[in-house]
Design a protein around this motif. Structure first.
Motif, short mmCIF file in Angstrom:
data_model
loop_
_atom_site.label_atom_id
_atom_site.label_comp_id
_atom_site.label_asym_id
_atom_site.label_seq_id
_atom_site.Cartn_x
_atom_site.Cartn_y
_atom_site.Cartn_z
N LYS A 268 28.73 46.96 33.83
CA LYS A 268 28.77 48.34 34.31
C LYS A 268 28.75 49.31 33.13
N TYR B 52 35.34 44.70 24.36
CA TYR B 52 35.15 45.64 25.47
C TYR B 52 35.31 47.10 25.02
N ASN C 120 37.54 48.81 37.32
CA ASN C 120 37.41 49.32 35.96
C ASN C 120 38.73 49.08 35.24
N THR D 43 31.57 43.19 32.52
CA THR D 43 31.39 43.83 33.82
C THR D 43 29.93 44.15 34.13
N ASP E 121 35.53 40.12 37.97
CA ASP E 121 34.60 41.00 38.68
C ASP E 121 35.25 41.75 39.84
#
Length: 190
Positions: A72, A55, A28, A70, A24
């Motif tokens: 995100k 991913y 990115n 993530t 975390d």
């Protein structure tokens, strides 16, 4: 001969994951190494491969979706990398994986196959990771260059990048580049 470039992110105290596998702290997974124009092949370890496929596959399936690991949404650079990864040959060094589903990917069982790959014509090769793969390749003197992006964080424990390197290794400093948000990219030849 092609170079093998190990390029990884790490904390100031030398870890690539936190004590419980936390990632975390990484903003990115874009290409802060500026590798894409220079490489045409990627190598991964068997433990890293499933998460890598999950991913980047999630980004290709839905670039605006919430990402695994993530939570995100993918950045523009991550979408670019996902498309690069989709069309780029990948080799997974593993004695335990039985199959891979990522396009253009094959399993290799022995580090000598990586040595032969390095001798073939083409651009340079990115050793994506993880730590076990990078250490294994370093122990076989197959890594030519290290590109490390150092995050301004001390994790205090976790998975150390170089814990399985078997002998002392002097590196030649090639450069340092400050990046956004306090990140620094260090480049060394091995």
């Amino acid at each position: 001969m092609r170079k093998i470039i190990a390029a990884l992110v790490m904390s100031v105290d030398g870890f690539i994951e936190g004590p419980n596998g936390e990632l975390d702290w990484v903003d990115n997974w874009e290409d802060p190494f500026e590798l894409l124009p220079q490489i045409d092949t990627c190598i991964l370890g068997g433990r890293m491969y499933p998460g890598y496929e999950q991913y980047w596959g999630a980004i290709l399936a839905n670039p605006q979706g919430t990402l695994p690991f993530t939570g995100k949404v993918a950045s523009e650079g991550e979408v670019t990398y996902a498309h690069f990864a989709e069309r780029t040959p990948h080799f997974v060094l593993s004695r335990t994986l039985d199959n891979v589903t990522w396009r253009n990917t094959q399993i290799v069982r022995d580090v000598e196959e990586i040595r032969r790959l390095k001798q073939q014509p083409g651009k340079d090769i990115h050793a994506v990771g993880g730590a076990t793969l990078v250490c294994s390749l370093m122990n076989q003197r197959l890594i030519d260059e290290l590109r490390l992006v150092v995050y301004p964080i001390i994790l205090g424990g976790g998975k150390a990048l170089f814990k399985d390197v078997k002998e002392r290794r002097a590196l030649t400093f090639l450069g340092a580049k400050p990046l956004k948000s306090g990140l620094v990219r260090l480049t060394y030849s091995t």
